[in-house]
Motif scaffolding. Structure first.
Motif, PDB file in Angstrom:
ATOM      1  N   PRO A   6      -0.340  -5.955   4.469  1.00 47.77           N
ATOM      2  CA  PRO A   6      -0.086  -4.782   3.630  1.00 47.77           C
ATOM      3  C   PRO A   6       1.329  -4.254   3.778  1.00 47.77           C
ATOM      4  O   PRO A   6       1.555  -3.160   4.280  1.00 47.77           O
ATOM      5  N   SER A   7       2.311  -5.024   3.366  1.00 44.13           N
ATOM      6  CA  SER A   7       3.693  -4.582   3.485  1.00 44.13           C
ATOM      7  C   SER A   7       3.977  -3.459   2.499  1.00 44.13           C
ATOM      8  O   SER A   7       3.492  -3.443   1.383  1.00 44.13           O
ATOM      9  N   ALA A   9       2.904  -0.420   2.448  1.00 42.72           N
ATOM     10  CA  ALA A   9       1.610   0.038   1.977  1.00 42.72           C
ATOM     11  C   ALA A   9       1.427   1.539   2.022  1.00 42.72           C
ATOM     12  O   ALA A   9       0.360   2.029   1.750  1.00 42.72           O
ATOM     13  N   ARG A  22       0.141  -4.305  -6.738  1.00 41.97           N
ATOM     14  CA  ARG A  22      -0.247  -3.221  -5.836  1.00 41.97           C
ATOM     15  C   ARG A  22      -1.749  -2.971  -5.967  1.00 41.97           C
ATOM     16  O   ARG A  22      -2.270  -2.771  -7.063  1.00 41.97           O
ATOM     17  N   CYS A  30      -2.122  -2.174  -0.415  1.00 49.91           N
ATOM     18  CA  CYS A  30      -1.420  -3.430  -0.119  1.00 49.91           C
ATOM     19  C   CYS A  30      -0.620  -3.937  -1.327  1.00 49.91           C
ATOM     20  O   CYS A  30      -1.026  -3.757  -2.479  1.00 49.91           O
ATOM     21  N   ILE A  32       0.034  -7.477  -2.869  1.00 51.87           N
ATOM     22  CA  ILE A  32      -0.647  -8.764  -2.722  1.00 51.87           C
ATOM     23  C   ILE A  32       0.018  -9.794  -3.628  1.00 51.87           C
ATOM     24  O   ILE A  32       0.165  -9.574  -4.834  1.00 51.87           O
ATOM     25  N   GLY A  38      -5.892  -8.948  -0.117  1.00 54.35           N
ATOM     26  CA  GLY A  38      -5.363  -7.825   0.646  1.00 54.35           C
ATOM     27  C   GLY A  38      -5.871  -7.839   2.073  1.00 54.35           C
ATOM     28  O   GLY A  38      -6.641  -8.716   2.479  1.00 54.35           O
ATOM     29  N   ALA A  39      -5.462  -6.848   2.842  1.00 50.65           N
ATOM     30  CA  ALA A  39      -5.816  -6.818   4.258  1.00 50.65           C
ATOM     31  C   ALA A  39      -7.309  -6.709   4.475  1.00 50.65           C
ATOM     32  O   ALA A  39      -7.829  -7.091   5.519  1.00 50.65           O
TER      33      ALA A  39
END
Length: 497
Positions: A6-7, A9, A22, A30, A32, A38-39
């Motif tokens: 999740p950069s 985020a 997003r 997240c 993606i 996603g996480a």
């Protein structure tokens, strides 16, 4: 499918890079990339489109099995059309969330039941305020009340009370999920999700045992699979079986870490005219034939720490005892038993258990319930979740309290606690497999459904412009039906929705 970290985020972050989308299904939000999830592993980027990885689940109501827990089975060769509409219950499993909460619930589905217009509002709630209550049916001592319960070394809950052969653990809660270290929150979330999804989790109790817990399965305490819970306390065991011992033995001591019973002193023995034997017990005498604290708790006889039952006896009173007096000592599960006769010095001497007494020990074992773990998910449906149902959330709470709205979780019946809010509890073995997910905030994602008359939904300020018919649920819907009762150790079960 690949997992995408999740950069960037946090809320209010810059728009997603061109090669990513997003996800707004939870506060992590997240970014993606295509072909990744996603996480939470619940949402993915499929060719630039945000999709739910798991299908949305509806249940087909089948012929009642008299309240038995029965397995969910997938409908074979389903053509995408819903089975008989009057037999379908729409669950929140796979439905998605309402985050950031002002949005209407993902599915607000209308139907007719016995000619009455009904609506079911379904959403997957994001629960930071949640936990599980674990009931462990075993005679074995697990640990002192209030002791910390740990998973992977991290504190995830505590020991609660012991209830007549069952010991209770309270796991999770917002303080373990968010109030400690990141590792504590992650481990707590993992343990809660695994337990809720019917998986085994190893727990250690400070000052106590290591126990493997799995919903619907026997507990494993210190590496040993438990077989049964106690038939009752020592006093109750005396009351149940006193008549069966009459004439076969002069004295019976039922060893229990809570209340140890003594036949000759007990009211059941008095009513059967069993004479005094001169026996002397250690511990604190309560009422006749009932003794507290004969030994410390442990994993030995009757949930105590003893391996030699004679250690809880004092010298026999020579004024009442006599040589040849016959005495049975037995635990509350029948797991431990021994037979003694007094010698000329009034000392108990162990001898082989007579067949007629062996039968009574087996009868105690027969009357014990099997050792079992029960996992109850417990969560509070807060103000934000309720906004997905109505623009005036308190009306939903009042509707639930007034029994106008029925609450379910994954189609399973729930118990709604009295008092403020919608705090509910559900037996996870009555839910379809894999009903729970998570978001890495950390929090659990659990299904919740609200079913009511369509007119009542309108009256509480429901999102009427988002009501859709059952026929609209086709593209990403999976139908589960309930099959015949499962054999022991078979598929995961579910109750009649």
């Amino acid at each position: 499918m690949l997992n995408d970290a999740p950069s960037g985020a946090s809320a209010g972050a810059s728009p997603a890079p061109a090669d990513k989308i997003r996800c707004d299904a939870c506060p992590v939000m997240c970014y993606i990339k295509d072909g990744a999830t996603g996480a939470c592993d619940r949402y993915a980027n499929h060719a630039g489109e945000l999709v739910r990885v798991d299908p949305h689940v509806v249940l087909e109501r089948t012929v009642s099995h008299g309240g038995q827990i029965v397995p969910f089975q997938k409908v074979g060769d389903w053509d995408g059309n819903l089975v008989g509409k009057d037999k379908v219950f729409v669950t929140a499993i796979g439905a998605g969330t309402t985050y950031p909460d002002y949005k209407p619930a993902p599915f607000i589905v209308s139907s007719q039941v016995d000619g009455v217009d009904m609506v079911t509002v379904v959403t997957e709630g994001i629960f930071s305020y949640c936990g599980v209550k674990v009931k462990i049916d075993t005679d074995r001592y697990l640990g002192p009340e209030t002791a910390l319960v740990r998973a992977q070394g991290e504190a995830v809950g505590h020991v609660m009370t012991s209830e007549y052969g069952s010991q209770m653990l309270s796991l999770g809660g917002v303080h373990h999920l968010t109030g400690g270290s990141k590792k504590e929150g992650r481990v707590t979330c993992d343990a809660l999700m695994d337990l809720s999804n019917g998986k085994a989790v190893e727990l250690t109790i400070d000052g106590g045992a290591t126990v493997v817990v799995q919903a619907g399965q026997q507990p494993i305490v210190n590496g040993v699979k438990e077989e049964r819970m106690r038939v009752g306390c020592g006093s109750a065991t005396i009351g149940m079986f006193a008549k069966q011992w009459l004439g076969k033995v002069d004295e019976v001591v039922v060893v229990d870490d809570h209340i140890t019973g003594v036949l000759s002193e007990h009211q059941a023995g008095k009513l059967l005219d069993i004479p005094d034997t001169g026996i002397k017990m250690k511990g604190r005498r309560s009422t006749p034939g009932r003794y507290f604290q004969v030994a410390d708790p442990g994993t030995g006889w009757g949930g105590t720490n003893i391996s030699d039952p004679l250690s809880i006896l004092g010298p026999f009173d020579a004024k009442e005892a006599k040589a040849g007096l016959r005495m049975l000592m037995v635990s509350t599960t029948g797991e431990h038993s021994a037979y003694f006769e007094l010698d000329d010095a009034l000392k108990p001497v162990q001898k082989d258990l007579p067949p007629e007494l062996q039968q009574s020990v087996e009868r105690i074992q027969e009357n014990c319930e099997p050792a079992l773990c029960t996992v109850l998910f417990m969560g509070g449906a807060g103000g934000s979740l309720r906004a997905g149902v109505t623009d005036n959330p308190v009306r939903l709470t009042r509707s639930v309290k007034d029994a106008l709205t029925n609450v379910t979780s994954g189609g399973a019946p729930v118990y709604v606690w009295p008092g403020g809010g919608i705090t509910f509890m559900v037996d996870v073995t009555q839910m379809p497999q894999g009903a729970f997910g998570y978001v890495p905030t950390p929090a659990l994602v659990a299904p919740i459904e609200f079913t009511m008359r369509l007119s009542d939904y309108a009256a509480l300020g429901g999102h009427m412009d988002h009501v859709q018919p059952l026929s609209s649920l086709k593209d990403t819907t999976e139908v589960l039906r309930q099959g015949p009762p499962a054999a022991a150790g078979g598929a995961k079960g579910a109750g009649q929705p």
